[in-house]
Design a protein around this motif. Structure first.
Motif, PDB file in Angstrom:
ATOM      1  N   GLY A  44      12.342   7.459  -8.329  1.00  0.00           N
ATOM      2  CA  GLY A  44      12.250   6.816  -6.950  1.00  0.00           C
ATOM      3  C   GLY A  44      12.776   5.246  -6.963  1.00  0.00           C
ATOM      4  O   GLY A  44      12.958   4.599  -7.945  1.00  0.00           O
ATOM      5  N   GLN A  46      12.304   1.626  -4.436  1.00  0.00           N
ATOM      6  CA  GLN A  46      11.830   0.968  -3.231  1.00  0.00           C
ATOM      7  C   GLN A  46      12.393  -0.596  -3.292  1.00  0.00           C
ATOM      8  O   GLN A  46      12.374  -1.277  -4.314  1.00  0.00           O
ATOM      9  N   TYR A  88       6.192   9.120  -9.230  1.00  0.00           N
ATOM     10  CA  TYR A  88       6.347   8.549  -7.864  1.00  0.00           C
ATOM     11  C   TYR A  88       6.513   7.239  -7.715  1.00  0.00           C
ATOM     12  O   TYR A  88       5.851   6.664  -8.422  1.00  0.00           O
ATOM     13  N   LEU A  89       7.302   6.796  -6.621  1.00  0.00           N
ATOM     14  CA  LEU A  89       7.051   5.231  -6.199  1.00  0.00           C
ATOM     15  C   LEU A  89       7.318   5.388  -4.703  1.00  0.00           C
ATOM     16  O   LEU A  89       8.222   5.954  -4.312  1.00  0.00           O
ATOM     17  N   THR A  90       6.439   5.052  -4.116  1.00  0.00           N
ATOM     18  CA  THR A  90       6.173   5.262  -2.381  1.00  0.00           C
ATOM     19  C   THR A  90       5.629   3.653  -2.164  1.00  0.00           C
ATOM     20  O   THR A  90       5.201   2.939  -2.649  1.00  0.00           O
ATOM     21  N   ARG A  91       5.722   3.550  -0.553  1.00  0.00           N
ATOM     22  CA  ARG A  91       5.354   2.446   0.201  1.00  0.00           C
ATOM     23  C   ARG A  91       4.334   3.038   1.353  1.00  0.00           C
ATOM     24  O   ARG A  91       4.518   3.949   1.822  1.00  0.00           O
ATOM     25  N   ASN A  92       3.197   2.225   1.279  1.00  0.00           N
ATOM     26  CA  ASN A  92       2.091   2.903   2.445  1.00  0.00           C
ATOM     27  C   ASN A  92       2.564   2.022   3.607  1.00  0.00           C
ATOM     28  O   ASN A  92       3.555   1.329   3.854  1.00  0.00           O
ATOM     29  N   TYR A  93       1.708   2.129   4.792  1.00  0.00           N
ATOM     30  CA  TYR A  93       1.970   1.641   6.011  1.00  0.00           C
ATOM     31  C   TYR A  93       1.819   0.051   6.097  1.00  0.00           C
ATOM     32  O   TYR A  93       2.243  -0.613   7.083  1.00  0.00           O
ATOM     33  N   ILE A  97       3.652  -1.506  -2.328  1.00  0.00           N
ATOM     34  CA  ILE A  97       4.533  -0.272  -3.069  1.00  0.00           C
ATOM     35  C   ILE A  97       3.698   0.081  -4.272  1.00  0.00           C
ATOM     36  O   ILE A  97       2.846  -0.611  -4.979  1.00  0.00           O
ATOM     37  N   TYR A  98       3.346   1.407  -4.448  1.00  0.00           N
ATOM     38  CA  TYR A  98       2.525   2.076  -5.459  1.00  0.00           C
ATOM     39  C   TYR A  98       3.286   2.893  -6.197  1.00  0.00           C
ATOM     40  O   TYR A  98       4.464   3.647  -5.815  1.00  0.00           O
ATOM     41  N   ALA A  99       3.044   3.193  -7.594  1.00  0.00           N
ATOM     42  CA  ALA A  99       3.598   4.219  -8.334  1.00  0.00           C
ATOM     43  C   ALA A  99       2.504   5.045  -9.211  1.00  0.00           C
ATOM     44  O   ALA A  99       1.385   4.401  -9.227  1.00  0.00           O
TER      45      ALA A  99
END
Length: 127
Positions: A44, A46, A88-93, A97-99
């Motif tokens: 991922g 970001q 995972y590497l994601t972004r919230n609203y 950023i979280y992994a």
């Protein structure tokens, strides 16, 4: 008169995109383990706009890239990273950023640092 309008419209339509867009001058670079990326297994990406860092989830930990150097967050240099295989590497609203790693540890990224949030999967009990 119709042919003049058609010619004028055609010139404006076809000439405007040419003068309104600057020439594309960019360089494409490929990063691998041969030039600094700790693992070719990328899970991922970001972009952190405030700092200009690119965060990369790899099979060898979380990586922060500043355009020149890679900084890896692994079990060796970060106590709460339990598995270097980041899933995972994601972004919230809220643009945070979280992994998550392979064993269920959730990590956050804030102010150029990686921090522990919690472990989602229970520890395996031994008999």
């Amino acid at each position: 008169m119709k042919s003049f309008l058609f010619l004028l419209f055609s010139l404006i339509y076809f000439y405007t995109p040419v003068i309104s867009q600057p020439a594309s001058h960019f360089t494409v670079r490929y990063y691998t383990t041969e030039n600094g990326l700790p693992s070719n297994g990328v899970k991922g990406l970001q972009w952190e706009e405030k700092t200009g860092f690119l965060w990369i989830a790899t099979e060898a930990g979380i990586v922060r890239f500043n355009g020149i150097d890679f900084k890896s967050y692994t079990k060796e240099n970060t106590n709460y990273v339990q598995s270097e295989r980041i899933q995972y590497l994601t972004r919230n609203y809220k643009n945070e950023i979280y992994a998550a790693d392979q064993v269920g540890t959730v990590l956050g990224i804030r102010q150029n640092k990686v921090f522990y949030i919690k472990t989602l999967l229970p520890d395996k009990e031994t008999d």
